[in-house]
Design an enzyme around this catalytic site. Sequence first.
Site, PDB file in Angstrom:
ATOM      1  N   GLU A  17       0.787  -1.226   0.000  1.00  0.00           N
ATOM      2  CA  GLU A  17       0.000   0.000   0.000  1.00  0.00           C
ATOM      3  C   GLU A  17       0.825   1.285   0.000  1.00  0.00           C
ATOM      4  O   GLU A  17       0.426   2.288  -0.598  1.00  0.00           O
ATOM      5  CB  GLU A  17      -0.975   0.007   1.181  1.00  0.00           C
ATOM      6  CG  GLU A  17      -2.126  -0.990   1.054  1.00  0.00           C
ATOM      7  CD  GLU A  17      -1.763  -2.408   1.479  1.00  0.00           C
ATOM      8  OE1 GLU A  17      -0.612  -2.646   1.907  1.00  0.00           O
ATOM      9  OE2 GLU A  17      -2.642  -3.290   1.382  1.00  0.00           O
TER      10      GLU A  17
ATOM     11  N   ARG B 128      -0.929  -7.858   4.478  1.00  0.00           N
ATOM     12  CA  ARG B 128      -0.038  -8.815   3.789  1.00  0.00           C
ATOM     13  C   ARG B 128       1.322  -8.932   4.455  1.00  0.00           C
ATOM     14  O   ARG B 128       1.909 -10.005   4.487  1.00  0.00           O
ATOM     15  CB  ARG B 128       0.144  -8.384   2.336  1.00  0.00           C
ATOM     16  CG  ARG B 128      -0.979  -8.802   1.424  1.00  0.00           C
ATOM     17  CD  ARG B 128      -0.708  -8.276   0.022  1.00  0.00           C
ATOM     18  NE  ARG B 128      -1.473  -8.993  -0.972  1.00  0.00           N
ATOM     19  CZ  ARG B 128      -2.784  -8.872  -1.149  1.00  0.00           C
ATOM     20  NH1 ARG B 128      -3.477  -8.069  -0.373  1.00  0.00           N
ATOM     21  NH2 ARG B 128      -3.400  -9.562  -2.087  1.00  0.00           N
TER      22      ARG B 128
HETATM   23  C1  UD1 Z   1      -7.219  -5.297  -0.186  1.00  0.00           C
HETATM   24  C2  UD1 Z   1      -6.176  -4.181  -0.318  1.00  0.00           C
HETATM   25  C3  UD1 Z   1      -5.779  -3.668   1.058  1.00  0.00           C
HETATM   26  C4  UD1 Z   1      -6.991  -3.274   1.863  1.00  0.00           C
HETATM   27  C5  UD1 Z   1      -7.952  -4.436   1.908  1.00  0.00           C
HETATM   28  C6  UD1 Z   1      -9.212  -3.992   2.604  1.00  0.00           C
HETATM   29  C7  UD1 Z   1      -4.582  -4.306  -2.160  1.00  0.00           C
HETATM   30  C8  UD1 Z   1      -3.270  -4.777  -2.611  1.00  0.00           C
HETATM   31  N1  UD1 Z   1      -4.971  -4.700  -0.941  1.00  0.00           N
HETATM   32  O1  UD1 Z   1      -6.607  -6.410   0.444  1.00  0.00           O
HETATM   33  O2  UD1 Z   1      -4.953  -2.513   0.895  1.00  0.00           O
HETATM   34  O3  UD1 Z   1      -6.583  -2.916   3.145  1.00  0.00           O
HETATM   35  O4  UD1 Z   1      -8.307  -4.849   0.585  1.00  0.00           O
HETATM   36  O5  UD1 Z   1      -9.992  -5.067   3.024  1.00  0.00           O
HETATM   37  O6  UD1 Z   1      -5.248  -3.580  -2.870  1.00  0.00           O
HETATM   38  N2  UD1 Z   1     -12.058 -11.864  -1.189  1.00  0.00           N
HETATM   39  C9  UD1 Z   1     -13.326 -12.399  -1.329  1.00  0.00           C
HETATM   40  N3  UD1 Z   1     -14.414 -11.539  -1.299  1.00  0.00           N
HETATM   41  C10 UD1 Z   1     -14.274 -10.205  -1.096  1.00  0.00           C
HETATM   42  C11 UD1 Z   1     -12.983  -9.675  -0.936  1.00  0.00           C
HETATM   43  C12 UD1 Z   1     -11.878 -10.521  -0.997  1.00  0.00           C
HETATM   44  O7  UD1 Z   1     -13.498 -13.588  -1.496  1.00  0.00           O
HETATM   45  O8  UD1 Z   1     -15.287  -9.495  -1.077  1.00  0.00           O
HETATM   46  C13 UD1 Z   1     -10.885 -12.777  -1.268  1.00  0.00           C
HETATM   47  C14 UD1 Z   1     -10.617 -13.268  -2.694  1.00  0.00           C
HETATM   48  O9  UD1 Z   1     -10.118 -14.564  -2.648  1.00  0.00           O
HETATM   49  C15 UD1 Z   1      -9.513 -12.303  -3.156  1.00  0.00           C
HETATM   50  C16 UD1 Z   1      -8.728 -12.146  -1.878  1.00  0.00           C
HETATM   51  O10 UD1 Z   1      -9.706 -12.081  -0.842  1.00  0.00           O
HETATM   52  O11 UD1 Z   1      -8.760 -12.790  -4.237  1.00  0.00           O
HETATM   53  C17 UD1 Z   1      -7.801 -10.970  -1.804  1.00  0.00           C
HETATM   54  O12 UD1 Z   1      -8.450  -9.754  -2.143  1.00  0.00           O
HETATM   55  P1  UD1 Z   1      -7.552  -8.456  -2.515  1.00  0.00           P
HETATM   56  O13 UD1 Z   1      -8.461  -7.308  -2.772  1.00  0.00           O
HETATM   57  O14 UD1 Z   1      -6.582  -8.789  -3.582  1.00  0.00           O
HETATM   58  O15 UD1 Z   1      -6.709  -8.197  -1.220  1.00  0.00           O
HETATM   59  P2  UD1 Z   1      -7.141  -7.890   0.249  1.00  0.00           P
HETATM   60  O16 UD1 Z   1      -6.296  -8.742   1.131  1.00  0.00           O
HETATM   61  O17 UD1 Z   1      -8.608  -7.945   0.361  1.00  0.00           O
END
Ligand code: UD1
Length: 388
Positions: A142, A222
């Site tokens: 971030e 992360r």
């Molecule tokens: C993301 C942001 C982080 C923020 C967080 C808020 C990035 C790199 N990370 O992290 O800065 O603090 O969101 O929550 O942009 N998933 C679901 N359903 C959802 C959301 C997520 O199933 O509604 C699962 C999916 O498997 C997805 C994984 O979570 O692939 C990761 O989602 P991602 O947005 O890539 O990262 P976050 O850890 O959620």
Amino acid sequence: MPNTAPPNRPLRPLIVFGTRPEAIKMSPVILECQRRPAQVAPIVCSTGQHREMLAQVLGYFGITPDIDLGLMKPGQTLTGLTAACLEAVDSVIVDQKPDCVVVQGDTTTVMAAAMAAFYHRVPIVHVEAGLRTGDLMAPWPEEFNRRVAGIITKLHCAPTQRSADALLAEGVDAKNIRITGNTVIDALLHSVEKERNEDAKWRAEYPAATADSVVLITGHRRENFGPGMASILDAIADLARLHPETQFIYPVHLNPNVKGPVHERLAGLENVHLVPPADYPQFVWLMDRASVVLTDSGGVQEEAPSLGNAVLVTREKTERPEAVEAGLAELVGTNRELIVRRVSESLVVAAKKTRSERASQVVDNPYGDGKAAARIVDWMIEDCQRMN
Ligand code: UD1
Ligand code: UDP
């Protein structure tokens, strides 16, 4: 290059968001735009970086995106998501020809949407600009995302004096920075009284949260994945055994890298309640009920000081040091012993006060006064016309 919004038509900003916190913090901006149809006609675009966790917010604020890119894939990678987001937002910019692109915060959506805007020479408005730890690895990725957006932003909406100073120190022209407050406080003030009035409903949904002693937990960073997260989870298990009368409510983030270890290490403890991500109104109510909040969330660090609870932050560094400096939050990192000691001490302090005594101690929130969205929209209208 898109043209100026002429004085005889409303400004057309493309407002882009993709995750839960962006939706919470962008909703007040969208609602403020909708109150001013003669001045501004926003095009609301969700990248769909999140799916369920985004839907939980948009329904509450009554926002339906004009465009939903639906990008989320289970277990998505940073590279895959960045590439998909860049391509998809690029197409939206080509189709819509917005006057400016508005992004909020530090996610992949923010970085990719800002880059797409830059490639089309569309001015970028960055909401929540200038937060820095100075360490590209924390928060990761971030800090990088926010800095990339900052390099190419035309209008920087800095929530606090400190974030404005960070931008000035990087050479950003003072005339392109405004101190607006953080819209997360607009959202919170919109919700908190409303949710206090829904007490009976939320008590029925979260019976464990009706206990006298409640710790609310979130975690998804992360940079904590692996040993850091294992250490935090072991601390929570220790705490649950040490304080059997305290209920630990843990809405677990849907990221599989979080869900897996959390359930593995904490399942089966009677006073630890692993629940799905809470809808935003319920989460506001849970924060209001809890006496201690243990979190690595950016947004929760900003909200919790408004509710009078002890906030212990499971990070080594924060880009939101204002609450720590004001004595409203404390960094405990991922050290098992330290977390156990500070949560235990905070529970003892909290037990000496009634809920209303705690509430009466609430001081001005350093992150905002609930009027950030109005300032952002005023400035966006004024300056986007000047910039184009
Ligand atoms: C993301 C942001 C982080 C923020 C967080 C808020 C990035 C790199 N990370 O992290 O800065 O603090 O969101 O929550 O942009 N998933 C679901 N359903 C959802 C959301 C997520 O199933 O509604 C699962 C999916 O498997 C997805 C994984 O979570 O692939 C990761 O989602 P991602 O947005 O890539 O990262 P976050 O850890 O959620
Ligand atoms: N939040 C929520 N439900 C939950 C946990 C958090 O609605 O189960 C809200 C919280 O009130 C805050 C925001 O989500 O406004 C923070 O999002 P998150 O912690 O996912 O991301 P970060 O702020 O760390 O980027």
